[in-house]
Design a protein around this motif. Structure first.
Motif, short mmCIF file in Angstrom:
data_model
loop_
_atom_site.label_atom_id
_atom_site.label_comp_id
_atom_site.label_asym_id
_atom_site.label_seq_id
_atom_site.Cartn_x
_atom_site.Cartn_y
_atom_site.Cartn_z
N GLY A 86 -21.81 -23.37 11.07
CA GLY A 86 -23.18 -23.16 11.50
C GLY A 86 -23.62 -21.74 11.20
O GLY A 86 -23.02 -21.05 10.36
N TYR A 87 -24.66 -21.30 11.88
CA TYR A 87 -25.13 -19.93 11.66
C TYR A 87 -24.17 -18.97 12.35
O TYR A 87 -23.96 -19.03 13.56
N CYS A 88 -23.58 -18.11 11.55
CA CYS A 88 -22.65 -17.09 12.04
C CYS A 88 -23.36 -15.75 11.87
O CYS A 88 -23.52 -15.28 10.74
N PRO A 89 -23.82 -15.13 12.96
CA PRO A 89 -24.71 -13.98 12.85
C PRO A 89 -24.05 -12.67 12.43
O PRO A 89 -24.73 -11.81 11.88
N ALA A 107 -22.43 -32.38 7.70
CA ALA A 107 -21.11 -32.66 8.30
C ALA A 107 -21.25 -32.44 9.80
O ALA A 107 -21.36 -31.30 10.26
N ARG A 108 -21.26 -33.51 10.57
CA ARG A 108 -21.54 -33.42 12.00
C ARG A 108 -20.35 -33.69 12.90
O ARG A 108 -20.39 -33.45 14.08
N ASP A 109 -19.28 -34.25 12.32
CA ASP A 109 -18.07 -34.55 13.08
C ASP A 109 -16.91 -33.86 12.37
O ASP A 109 -16.50 -34.30 11.28
N HIS A 125 -22.44 -31.27 18.00
CA HIS A 125 -22.31 -30.52 19.27
C HIS A 125 -20.86 -30.13 19.50
O HIS A 125 -19.95 -30.89 19.17
N ILE A 126 -20.66 -28.98 20.12
CA ILE A 126 -19.31 -28.53 20.46
C ILE A 126 -18.82 -29.32 21.66
O ILE A 126 -19.50 -29.38 22.69
N VAL A 127 -17.61 -29.91 21.54
CA VAL A 127 -17.09 -30.70 22.65
C VAL A 127 -15.82 -30.11 23.26
O VAL A 127 -15.40 -30.56 24.32
N GLY A 128 -15.20 -29.12 22.64
CA GLY A 128 -14.01 -28.50 23.22
C GLY A 128 -12.96 -28.22 22.17
O GLY A 128 -13.25 -28.14 20.98
N GLY A 181 -20.89 -28.23 24.68
CA GLY A 181 -22.07 -29.09 24.77
C GLY A 181 -23.23 -28.63 23.91
O GLY A 181 -24.14 -29.42 23.62
N ASP A 182 -23.23 -27.37 23.50
CA ASP A 182 -24.33 -26.86 22.69
C ASP A 182 -24.32 -27.47 21.29
O ASP A 182 -23.26 -27.73 20.71
N ALA A 183 -25.53 -27.63 20.74
CA ALA A 183 -25.67 -28.07 19.35
C ALA A 183 -25.36 -26.90 18.43
O ALA A 183 -25.67 -25.74 18.75
N ILE A 184 -24.75 -27.21 17.30
CA ILE A 184 -24.51 -26.19 16.28
C ILE A 184 -25.87 -25.73 15.76
O ILE A 184 -26.76 -26.54 15.49
N ARG A 185 -26.02 -24.42 15.61
CA ARG A 185 -27.28 -23.83 15.16
C ARG A 185 -27.18 -23.45 13.67
O ARG A 185 -26.13 -23.02 13.20
#
Length: 173
Positions: free
Chosen positions: A33-36, A82-84, A115-118, A49-53
Protein backbone atom coordinates in the motif's frame (compact mmCIF):
# COMPACT_ATOMS: atom_id res chain seq x y z
CA UNK A 1 15.79 3.81 0.23
CA UNK A 2 12.83 1.70 1.27
CA UNK A 3 9.65 3.19 2.69
CA UNK A 4 7.30 1.47 5.11
CA UNK A 5 3.77 1.47 6.46
CA UNK A 6 3.24 0.72 10.16
CA UNK A 7 0.67 -1.27 12.09
CA UNK A 8 0.06 -0.36 15.74
CA UNK A 9 -0.86 -3.58 17.48
CA UNK A 10 -0.09 -5.83 20.41
CA UNK A 11 -0.34 -8.91 18.25
CA UNK A 12 0.52 -12.37 19.44
CA UNK A 13 2.84 -14.82 17.77
CA UNK A 14 0.90 -16.93 15.24
CA UNK A 15 3.00 -19.93 16.27
CA UNK A 16 2.72 -20.00 20.07
CA UNK A 17 0.35 -17.10 21.01
CA UNK A 18 3.02 -15.38 23.13
CA UNK A 19 3.12 -11.60 22.95
CA UNK A 20 5.81 -10.54 20.51
CA UNK A 21 8.43 -8.86 22.65
CA UNK A 22 10.72 -6.00 21.72
CA UNK A 23 8.45 -3.98 19.46
CA UNK A 24 9.12 -0.26 19.66
CA UNK A 25 5.83 1.55 20.47
CA UNK A 26 3.95 -1.64 19.44
CA UNK A 27 4.79 -0.83 15.80
CA UNK A 28 5.08 -3.50 13.13
CA UNK A 29 6.44 -2.33 9.81
CA UNK A 30 5.46 -3.69 6.41
CA UNK A 31 5.66 -2.84 2.74
CA UNK A 32 2.30 -2.85 1.00
CA UNK A 33 0.00 0.00 0.00
CA UNK A 34 1.05 3.60 0.45
CA UNK A 35 4.27 3.63 2.45
CA UNK A 36 4.89 7.27 3.41
CA UNK A 37 8.46 7.17 4.71
CA UNK A 38 11.29 5.09 6.13
CA UNK A 39 10.39 6.50 9.55
CA UNK A 40 7.02 5.94 11.25
CA UNK A 41 4.45 8.51 10.17
CA UNK A 42 2.01 8.80 13.11
CA UNK A 43 -0.96 10.16 11.14
CA UNK A 44 -0.95 7.09 8.90
CA UNK A 45 -0.52 4.26 11.41
CA UNK A 46 -2.76 1.28 10.69
CA UNK A 47 -4.81 -0.72 13.15
CA UNK A 48 -6.16 -4.23 12.68
CA UNK A 49 -9.30 -3.94 10.51
CA UNK A 50 -8.13 -0.90 8.55
CA UNK A 51 -8.27 -0.89 4.76
CA UNK A 52 -4.96 -0.71 2.95
CA UNK A 53 -4.41 2.85 1.72
CA UNK A 54 -3.08 3.89 -1.68
CA UNK A 55 -2.03 7.35 -2.84
CA UNK A 56 -3.85 8.73 -5.83
CA UNK A 57 -2.10 10.58 -8.64
CA UNK A 58 -3.36 13.92 -9.93
CA UNK A 59 -5.81 12.14 -12.28
CA UNK A 60 -7.38 10.18 -9.41
CA UNK A 61 -5.73 6.86 -10.34
CA UNK A 62 -3.70 4.53 -8.13
CA UNK A 63 -0.30 4.04 -9.72
CA UNK A 64 1.14 0.69 -8.54
CA UNK A 65 4.79 0.06 -7.69
CA UNK A 66 5.98 3.71 -7.72
CA UNK A 67 7.79 6.20 -5.54
CA UNK A 68 6.48 9.76 -5.49
CA UNK A 69 9.13 12.43 -6.00
CA UNK A 70 9.53 14.35 -2.75
CA UNK A 71 11.45 14.66 0.49
CA UNK A 72 9.97 11.62 2.23
CA UNK A 73 10.32 9.23 -0.74
CA UNK A 74 6.92 7.68 -0.08
CA UNK A 75 5.39 5.34 -2.60
CA UNK A 76 2.70 2.85 -3.51
CA UNK A 77 4.36 -0.48 -2.81
CA UNK A 78 2.37 -3.19 -4.54
CA UNK A 79 -0.72 -3.42 -6.66
CA UNK A 80 -4.18 -2.72 -5.22
CA UNK A 81 -5.69 -5.50 -7.33
CA UNK A 82 -3.98 -8.01 -4.98
CA UNK A 83 -6.38 -7.96 -2.03
CA UNK A 84 -5.64 -11.25 -0.25
CA UNK A 85 -2.02 -11.67 0.69
CA UNK A 86 0.65 -12.05 3.33
CA UNK A 87 3.43 -9.48 3.66
CA UNK A 88 6.48 -9.88 5.87
CA UNK A 89 6.14 -8.22 9.30
CA UNK A 90 9.17 -6.08 10.19
CA UNK A 91 10.63 -4.33 13.21
CA UNK A 92 11.52 -0.63 13.00
CA UNK A 93 14.98 -1.48 11.65
CA UNK A 94 13.47 -3.28 8.67
CA UNK A 95 14.27 -6.78 9.93
CA UNK A 96 11.75 -9.62 10.07
CA UNK A 97 10.04 -10.23 13.41
CA UNK A 98 11.13 -13.17 15.53
CA UNK A 99 9.15 -14.54 18.46
CA UNK A 100 11.39 -14.73 21.54
CA UNK A 101 9.20 -17.46 23.05
CA UNK A 102 9.14 -20.03 20.21
CA UNK A 103 11.69 -18.73 17.71
CA UNK A 104 9.22 -18.33 14.82
CA UNK A 105 10.83 -15.92 12.38
CA UNK A 106 8.63 -16.03 9.30
CA UNK A 107 5.82 -13.82 10.58
CA UNK A 108 3.56 -11.97 8.16
CA UNK A 109 0.76 -9.44 8.23
CA UNK A 110 -2.39 -10.98 6.81
CA UNK A 111 -4.44 -8.84 4.42
CA UNK A 112 -7.84 -10.13 3.34
CA UNK A 113 -10.25 -8.26 1.10
CA UNK A 114 -7.85 -5.29 1.23
CA UNK A 115 -8.01 -5.04 5.08
CA UNK A 116 -5.43 -5.90 7.73
CA UNK A 117 -6.63 -8.87 9.79
CA UNK A 118 -3.59 -9.69 11.96
CA UNK A 119 -0.51 -11.87 11.98
CA UNK A 120 -0.04 -15.30 10.39
CA UNK A 121 2.90 -17.57 9.69
CA UNK A 122 4.67 -16.26 6.60
CA UNK A 123 6.77 -17.92 3.97
CA UNK A 124 10.51 -18.35 4.40
CA UNK A 125 11.52 -17.70 0.82
CA UNK A 126 9.80 -14.41 0.05
CA UNK A 127 8.32 -11.25 1.54
CA UNK A 128 4.94 -11.42 -0.22
CA UNK A 129 2.54 -14.27 -0.95
CA UNK A 130 -0.83 -13.98 -2.64
CA UNK A 131 -3.64 -16.04 -1.15
CA UNK A 132 -5.60 -17.82 -3.87
CA UNK A 133 -9.39 -18.37 -3.86
CA UNK A 134 -8.72 -21.91 -2.58
CA UNK A 135 -6.71 -20.55 0.40
CA UNK A 136 -3.39 -21.72 -1.07
CA UNK A 137 -0.38 -19.42 -0.67
CA UNK A 138 1.32 -18.42 -3.89
CA UNK A 139 4.78 -16.98 -3.17
CA UNK A 140 5.72 -13.90 -5.17
CA UNK A 141 9.51 -13.61 -4.77
CA UNK A 142 9.47 -11.56 -7.98
CA UNK A 143 7.71 -8.83 -5.97
CA UNK A 144 10.38 -8.74 -3.23
CA UNK A 145 12.53 -6.35 -5.27
CA UNK A 146 9.97 -5.12 -7.78
CA UNK A 147 11.10 -2.09 -9.82
CA UNK A 148 9.89 1.11 -8.19
CA UNK A 149 10.33 3.99 -10.64
CA UNK A 150 9.85 7.54 -9.45
CA UNK A 151 6.99 9.47 -10.95
CA UNK A 152 7.01 13.26 -11.31
CA UNK A 153 5.83 15.32 -8.39
CA UNK A 154 2.19 14.64 -7.59
CA UNK A 155 0.17 17.44 -6.01
CA UNK A 156 -2.59 15.15 -4.79
CA UNK A 157 -2.25 14.04 -1.18
CA UNK A 158 -5.45 11.98 -1.41
CA UNK A 159 -5.45 8.43 -0.09
CA UNK A 160 -7.97 5.81 -1.14
CA UNK A 161 -8.81 2.14 -0.71
CA UNK A 162 -7.88 -0.35 -3.39
CA UNK A 163 -11.33 0.22 -4.92
CA UNK A 164 -10.55 3.93 -5.25
CA UNK A 165 -12.82 5.11 -2.40
CA UNK A 166 -11.31 8.22 -0.82
CA UNK A 167 -10.40 7.78 2.85
CA UNK A 168 -11.61 10.80 4.84
CA UNK A 169 -9.21 12.31 7.34
CA UNK A 170 -6.06 10.65 5.96
CA UNK A 171 -3.65 12.54 3.71
CA UNK A 172 -0.24 11.76 2.31
CA UNK A 173 2.52 13.95 3.76
Amino acid sequence: MASYAHLVARERCPGCSAEIAGLTMDLIGFQWGYCPSRQPWNDLFYRVGDAIRWRLDDKGRIPPWVYFVGALQGGNVGDPSARDLLVRALDLNGYGLTCAACGMSDIAISIRGGHIVGLEPGLADCDIAVVGPDGQMHPRPDWDHHPMPEIPKVRSRTLATGEGLVIAGKRAP
